[in-house]
Design a protein around this motif. Structure first.
Motif, PDB file in Angstrom:
ATOM      1  N   TYR A  45      47.268  45.018  34.627  1.00 47.29           N
ATOM      2  CA  TYR A  45      47.527  43.796  34.986  1.00 47.29           C
ATOM      3  C   TYR A  45      46.473  43.069  36.137  1.00 47.29           C
ATOM      4  O   TYR A  45      46.239  41.887  36.104  1.00 47.29           O
ATOM      5  N   PHE A  46      45.818  43.924  36.709  1.00 46.76           N
ATOM      6  CA  PHE A  46      44.610  43.410  37.445  1.00 46.76           C
ATOM      7  C   PHE A  46      43.365  43.024  36.443  1.00 46.76           C
ATOM      8  O   PHE A  46      42.644  41.974  37.099  1.00 46.76           O
ATOM      9  N   TYR A  47      43.200  43.545  35.523  1.00 40.43           N
ATOM     10  CA  TYR A  47      42.356  42.924  34.697  1.00 40.43           C
ATOM     11  C   TYR A  47      42.593  41.630  33.915  1.00 40.43           C
ATOM     12  O   TYR A  47      41.881  40.778  33.661  1.00 40.43           O
ATOM     13  N   PHE A  48      43.736  41.384  33.754  1.00 39.91           N
ATOM     14  CA  PHE A  48      44.288  39.923  33.239  1.00 39.91           C
ATOM     15  C   PHE A  48      44.164  39.119  34.641  1.00 39.91           C
ATOM     16  O   PHE A  48      43.996  37.975  34.097  1.00 39.91           O
ATOM     17  N   ALA A  49      44.558  39.543  35.599  1.00 38.49           N
ATOM     18  CA  ALA A  49      43.921  38.485  36.926  1.00 38.49           C
ATOM     19  C   ALA A  49      42.675  38.100  36.803  1.00 38.49           C
ATOM     20  O   ALA A  49      42.357  37.172  37.116  1.00 38.49           O
TER      21      ALA A  49
END
Length: 89
Positions: free
Chosen positions: A61-65
């Motif tokens: 999810y952090f990479y999607f951020a």
């Protein structure tokens, strides 16, 4: 340069803006949203590059951020174009 205002006779017709007038509230909100999303994405990108230095694992999810950075850029450009179009009309 003088701080005196430019006389109205030297400006192009239709380009006068009343003092104290800001952009349209909707386009201004869109630009601010774009700036916030761009900044959040930029912070996520910086942290994702710094994560290997500190030997940490980031969630997916952090990479999607990090995708918020280009999304914020697109939204900001759309808001700026909408603001410019309203100023000309």
């Amino acid at each position: 340069m003088s701080d005196a205002p430019t006389p109205a006779s030297t400006t192009r017709p239709g380009t006068t803006i009343e003092p104290g007038t800001t952009g349209h509230p909707v386009s201004t909100a869109i630009i601010r949203l774009g700036i916030v999303l761009f900044a959040a994405g930029l912070i996520a990108i910086v942290i994702s590059f710094a994560a290997p230095v500190f030997h940490t694992h980031l969630s997916t999810y952090f990479y999607f951020a990090a995708m918020l950075c280009p999304l914020g850029m697109i939204i900001g450009v759309v808001g700026a174009l909408a603001s410019g179009r309203r100023q000309r009309a």
